[in-house]
Design an enzyme around this catalytic site. Structure first.
Site, PDB file in Angstrom:
ATOM      1  N   CYS A  32      -4.194  -2.902   4.407  1.00 37.91           N
ATOM      2  CA  CYS A  32      -3.997  -2.455   5.725  1.00 37.91           C
ATOM      3  C   CYS A  32      -4.861  -2.976   6.679  1.00 37.91           C
ATOM      4  O   CYS A  32      -5.486  -3.876   6.964  1.00 37.91           O
ATOM      5  CB  CYS A  32      -3.778  -0.920   5.681  1.00 37.91           C
ATOM      6  SG  CYS A  32      -2.803  -0.367   7.074  1.00 37.91           S
ATOM      7  N   LYS A  57      -9.834   0.027  -1.884  1.00 37.64           N
ATOM      8  CA  LYS A  57      -9.780  -0.326  -0.445  1.00 37.64           C
ATOM      9  C   LYS A  57     -11.326   0.007  -0.187  1.00 37.64           C
ATOM     10  O   LYS A  57     -11.771   1.022  -0.367  1.00 37.64           O
ATOM     11  CB  LYS A  57      -8.917   0.562   0.200  1.00 37.64           C
ATOM     12  CG  LYS A  57      -8.915   0.183   1.692  1.00 37.64           C
ATOM     13  CD  LYS A  57      -7.776   1.043   2.657  1.00 37.64           C
ATOM     14  CE  LYS A  57      -7.724   0.774   3.978  1.00 37.64           C
ATOM     15  NZ  LYS A  57      -6.626   1.614   4.591  1.00 37.64           N
ATOM     16  N   GLU A  73       0.871  -1.199  -0.069  1.00 40.96           N
ATOM     17  CA  GLU A  73      -0.092   0.061   0.122  1.00 40.96           C
ATOM     18  C   GLU A  73       0.999   1.189  -0.153  1.00 40.96           C
ATOM     19  O   GLU A  73       1.771   1.221   0.661  1.00 40.96           O
ATOM     20  CB  GLU A  73      -0.957   0.156   1.480  1.00 40.96           C
ATOM     21  CG  GLU A  73      -1.671   1.277   1.288  1.00 40.96           C
ATOM     22  CD  GLU A  73      -2.513   1.347   2.703  1.00 40.96           C
ATOM     23  OE1 GLU A  73      -3.448   1.987   2.838  1.00 40.96           O
ATOM     24  OE2 GLU A  73      -1.876   0.793   3.700  1.00 40.96           O
TER      25      GLU A  73
END
Length: 521
Positions: free
Chosen positions: A378, A327, A266
């Site tokens: 994440c 995301k 990321e």
């Protein structure tokens, strides 16, 4: 005066709950003392269980526990600001305050030993859901990635494992609290031994479907720590380019296996490669050098004005950029600002966030050259629905693209790595982790760590991992254990509130009767 006396009786219990909350925080990474979870819960239960306590008292006791717990668990948020860490601890602590308010009544019900663990799962469910999508960082299950108990996650999932740990807390409480009831103590000891012994006998398979894939995780490192790295996006991308070119040199020299796919983390580019020629050229140079697709962690502009998306872009050496996963669960006050227009005039620090991160709408199902990967980015690793969606979508290997540079050296990367290990056990999938600055690594389907990088160092690791198709029982059951346990917790509250039991107040001693006087005749 009566209120002061009542407060004086409650304060010692609040202090006990605070100690229990701090102890529970030390069960997690980076401290790694999971046994403290099984001891801190009975201490908390002891503070709440008294027939004289009111719901208001339970609320105070629960708040003391919850705030102390989260202050110990997530001090890393102070990198953003001490006020942010305090605000989060208070917010999450309020969930345990509500738990305490109801628990003082539930403890008076004859089936409290069942309702209390269910109520705990309901509390974790609430913290993982609200506000702004919740913050599921404090679930009991995350502390047990290195314990035999953690293997149960493959069968009962993360909520079910938290339930089991809460049950163990109840059993320990019974052993020490019910000292006069020998039979109850014996039953509690036998049940606890059975849970521990049964989990120790579980053997989780790591076999695949006969197929394997070779993947390279690239940790290019960043030029600074904390918030320093922000603003140095171009350097970060070139670090990952350099690490990838070095990987290809080793492949050409025969000292490293040629990967089938390369994973960049990321934020490996915070500059949109579709809008910036230099960034695009860096990525294409890396892709052409290794000759295989690279999953690039890129921040893209749009889809709306003043918006951006955190994505994983599949970049093929022949066809160029292809599938994009955006995301789905951006972090509030980290990647977007709720009530932005109202808050920005008063909290200038929020201007650092810049454009709002718009959430993606579809799961990260990423097919690359015959293998289906499940990409999560994440913090969304901690959300059950994100994981369930990629597994139900056919993911054979899990990928975690992450950027923990802001929190390097604070304990947060270790906590996230432990969560990742629990996801490997729960899903029965190999997890490939690529981080900008650490922790990157490979976790086998049984939760065993094959590779774990250091922090703030360059690291490239190539792994040959199994491709798996089968689903664990936990994935097959889906959200049902959480819904059922939460429902039972709410049922316990209703039964407790509907019972006639009320707090027993200390009775005043009866007034002395006046002595009978003789009446003169």
């Amino acid at each position: 005066m009566n209120r002061l006396k009542a407060l004086g009786r409650v304060l010692p219990r609040v202090m006990v709950a605070v100690v229990a909350g701090i102890a529970l925080g030390y069960a997690f990474e980076p401290h790694t003392h999971p046994w403290l979870a099984v001891l801190s819960l009975p201490l908390f239960f002891a503070a709440l269980n008294s027939p004289t306590l009111s719901s208001k008292a339970g609320f105070l006791i629960g708040a003391g526990f919850g705030i102390a717990y989260y202050a110990t668990l997530v001090p890393w948020l102070s990198v953003i600001g001490g006020d942010a860490a305090i605000a989060l601890a208070i917010l999450e602590g309020l969930f345990y305050a509500v738990f305490g308010a109801f628990a003082v009544r539930v403890f008076r019900h004859k089936l409290w030993a069942l309702w209390i663990p269910c109520l705990w799962v309901a509390t974790e469910f609430a913290t993982a859901s609200v506000p702004f999508g919740g913050f599921p960082w404090g679930r009991l299950a995350w502390a047990f990635s290195d314990s035999p108990l953690g293997r149960l996650a493959a069968y009962v999932g993360i909520p079910g494992l938290s339930f089991v740990i809460a049950v163990l807390g109840v059993l320990v409480y019974v052993v020490f609290r019910q000292a006069s009831r020998f039979r109850m103590r014996v039953v509690a000891v036998i049940a606890g031994v059975a849970i521990f012994g049964g989990s120790a006998l579980i053997n989780l398979s790591t076999d695949g479907n006969g197929k394997t894939v070779t993947a390279a995780m690239v940790q290019g490192n960043v030029p600074g720590k904390g918030l320093e790295f922000l603003g140095r996006a171009r350097t970060v991308t070139k670090n990952h380019l350099a690490a990838t070119l070095d990987l290809e040199k080793r492949v050409q020299a025969g000292t490293e296996a040629k990967p089938d796919v390369v994973i960049w983390p990321e934020n490996s580019t915070d500059i949109d490669p579709f809008k910036d020629d230099e960034t695009r050229a860096d990525i294409e140079e890396a892709v052409k050098a290794v000759g295989v697709p690279i999953l690039v962690g890129a921040v893209l502009e749009g889809p709306g004005p003043n918006e951006r998306q955190t994505t994983g872009v599949v970049w093929d050496p022949q066809t160029g950029p292809g599938q994009i996963y955006a995301k789905r669960h951006p972090v509030p006050f980290g990647e977007y600002i709720p009530f932005r227009e109202q808050l920005l005039p008063y909290i200038k620090r929020l201007e650092m966030i810049g454009r709002q991160t718009a959430p993606g709408k579809v799961p990260g199902i990423v097919p690359i050259r015959g293998v289906t990967y499940g990409d999560v980015i994440c913090f969304e690793l901690a959300y059950d629905n994100v994981i369930a969606d990629v597994l139900n979508g056919g993911a054979q290997v899990l990928i975690v693209q992450t950027n923990n540079a802001t929190y390097g050296g604070t304990g947060q990367p270790e906590q996230q790595f432990a969560i990742t290990r629990m996801r490997a056990i729960e899903t029965g999938r190999t997890v490939l982790i690529a981080s900008t600055s650490g922790i990157s690594g490979v976790i086998q389907p049984n939760g065993k760590v094959e590779h774990k990088s250091g922090q703030f160092v360059a690291d490239v690791y190539v792994a040959k991992v199994p491709v798996r198709d089968g689903k664990t029982l936990a994935i097959r059951l889906g959200a049902w254990p959480q819904w059922i346990l939460t429902g039972l917790g709410l049922l316990g509250i209703l039964l407790a509130l509907g019972s006639r039991s009320t707090p027993k107040r200390p009775q005043e001693p009866p007034a002395a009767k006046p002595a009978r006087q003789k009446v003169p005749v």
